[in-house]
Enzyme design. Structure first.
Site, PDB file in Angstrom:
ATOM      1  N   HIS A  10       4.260  -2.618  -7.645  1.00 42.04           N
ATOM      2  CA  HIS A  10       4.450  -2.918  -6.221  1.00 42.04           C
ATOM      3  C   HIS A  10       4.844  -4.389  -6.029  1.00 42.04           C
ATOM      4  O   HIS A  10       5.674  -4.715  -5.183  1.00 42.04           O
ATOM      5  CB  HIS A  10       3.149  -2.674  -5.433  1.00 42.04           C
ATOM      6  CG  HIS A  10       2.714  -1.253  -5.377  1.00 42.04           C
ATOM      7  ND1 HIS A  10       1.615  -0.781  -6.055  1.00 42.04           N
ATOM      8  CD2 HIS A  10       3.235  -0.184  -4.722  1.00 42.04           C
ATOM      9  CE1 HIS A  10       1.460   0.509  -5.811  1.00 42.04           C
ATOM     10  NE2 HIS A  10       2.431   0.899  -5.007  1.00 42.04           N
ATOM     11  N   GLN A  28       1.720  14.042   3.051  1.00 41.47           N
ATOM     12  CA  GLN A  28       2.439  14.275   1.799  1.00 41.47           C
ATOM     13  C   GLN A  28       1.532  14.747   0.666  1.00 41.47           C
ATOM     14  O   GLN A  28       1.965  14.821  -0.475  1.00 41.47           O
ATOM     15  CB  GLN A  28       3.233  13.037   1.392  1.00 41.47           C
ATOM     16  CG  GLN A  28       2.416  11.838   0.942  1.00 41.47           C
ATOM     17  CD  GLN A  28       3.291  10.598   0.766  1.00 41.47           C
ATOM     18  OE1 GLN A  28       3.752   9.989   1.730  1.00 41.47           O
ATOM     19  NE2 GLN A  28       3.543  10.215  -0.478  1.00 41.47           N
TER      20      GLN A  28
END
Ligand code: PAF
Length: 288
Positions: A36, A60
């Site tokens: 990230h 999701q």
């Protein structure tokens, strides 16, 4: 520098005003790792300001998936954002993102129901829905996503093209541990023994990529990768392979045996209770 933390739409709007010029967004579900951070550095290079969103998106996750146990490490995440000079952290609650049960959501289409989408029905619909909502809320000029989730990235590019979303999508390369394991928030679920087994995924991709570099065609590339997975399937704890495919990078349809040009070798498997995915981009040459 500590980033501004925005939890509501109002706080986000105020924070956006405090960052002059262009803005790059890195959407995440938190549990931030070096992968990230590399997306955030890419974002820094692309715009005047950087926003990171942290939201574990219930839409999701399928029934029986890891929504409840997904790692939530907010304090550490904000500290990591501060280290790379992120300006704004948007960390909405579920009520801020979904004030009412959503009625209108996105459909990821045929490309969302193959490969990873075949194992996780509805996953890409929920992912695209939240990404579009985040883009609408934050209104960045650029949004940066990891190539580690190659099918997700391809679908987001397709959504932006199909729906004329005014944002530039940037993909950033997968970050790996020295032994090849792709960084993932889910790696923290792995015991040392499971981690050892999980290395078969990146080994399989390496074997396939080496075969492609040596001029092998799709069948031989898949064969080389499959051999590594077979060994891990017999290990203790075992790898339960989910898929190993060679696909077109833009459509995620499997390439034909005479395919030449760019392709993505994608793999997924389960070690213990942990579902892991990985992929490598490669070039298939004509002479095979
Ligand atoms: O890649 C992720 O972490 C998520 O799928 C994303 C893009 C933040 C959407 O929830």
């Amino acid at each position: 520098m500590t980033p501004v933390i925005a939890r509501t739409r109002e706080e986000l709007a105020a924070a956006r005003k405090s960052v002059p010029g262009t803005l790059a967004l890195v959407p995440t579900m938190g549990a931030l790792h070096e992968g990230h951070l590399s997306l955030m550095r890419e974002a820094r290079a692309r715009a005047d300001g950087v926003a990171v969103s942290i939201f574990v998106n219930p839409l999701q996750f399928g029934p029986g998936e890891d929504f409840d146990r997904y790692p939530r490490t907010f304090e550490d995440d904000v500290a990591a954002c501060a280290r790379v000079g992120v300006d704004v952290v948007f960390a909405p609650t579920r009520d801020v993102m979904y004030p009412a049960e959503p009625q209108v959501t996105l459909k990821s289409g045929p490309m969302g129901s193959v490969v990873e989408g075949a194992s996780r029905p509805g996953h890409f619909d929920g992912m695209l829905t939240v990404v579009l909502k985040l883009l609408n809320l934050v209104r960045p000029d650029v949004a940066v996503f990891g190539e580690k989730d190659a099918q997700q990235l391809a679908l987001i590019r397709r959504m932006v093209a199909d729906l004329n979303v005014p944002v530039e999508i940037v993909g950033a390369p997968t970050v790996r541990e020295p032994d090849g394991l792709a960084l993932s928030s889910r790696n923290r679920y792995l015991s040392p023994d499971e981690r050892r087994t999980a290395l078969a995924l990146s080994r399989a991709l390496r074997a396939g990529a080496d075969a492609a570099a040596a001029g092998a065609g799709p069948d031989a590339v898949l064969g080389a990768a499959r051999a590594e997975l077979a060994a891990a399937a017999a290990a203790e704890p075992p790898l339960e392979p989910d898929y190993l495919v060679l696909v077109d990078p833009a459509t995620f349809t499997e390439v034909t045996a005479d395919h030449a040009g760019p392709a993505v070798l994608a793999v997924a498997g389960r070690v213990g209770a942990t579902h892991l995915i990985d992929n490598v981009p490669l070039q298939l040459t004509k002479e095979h």
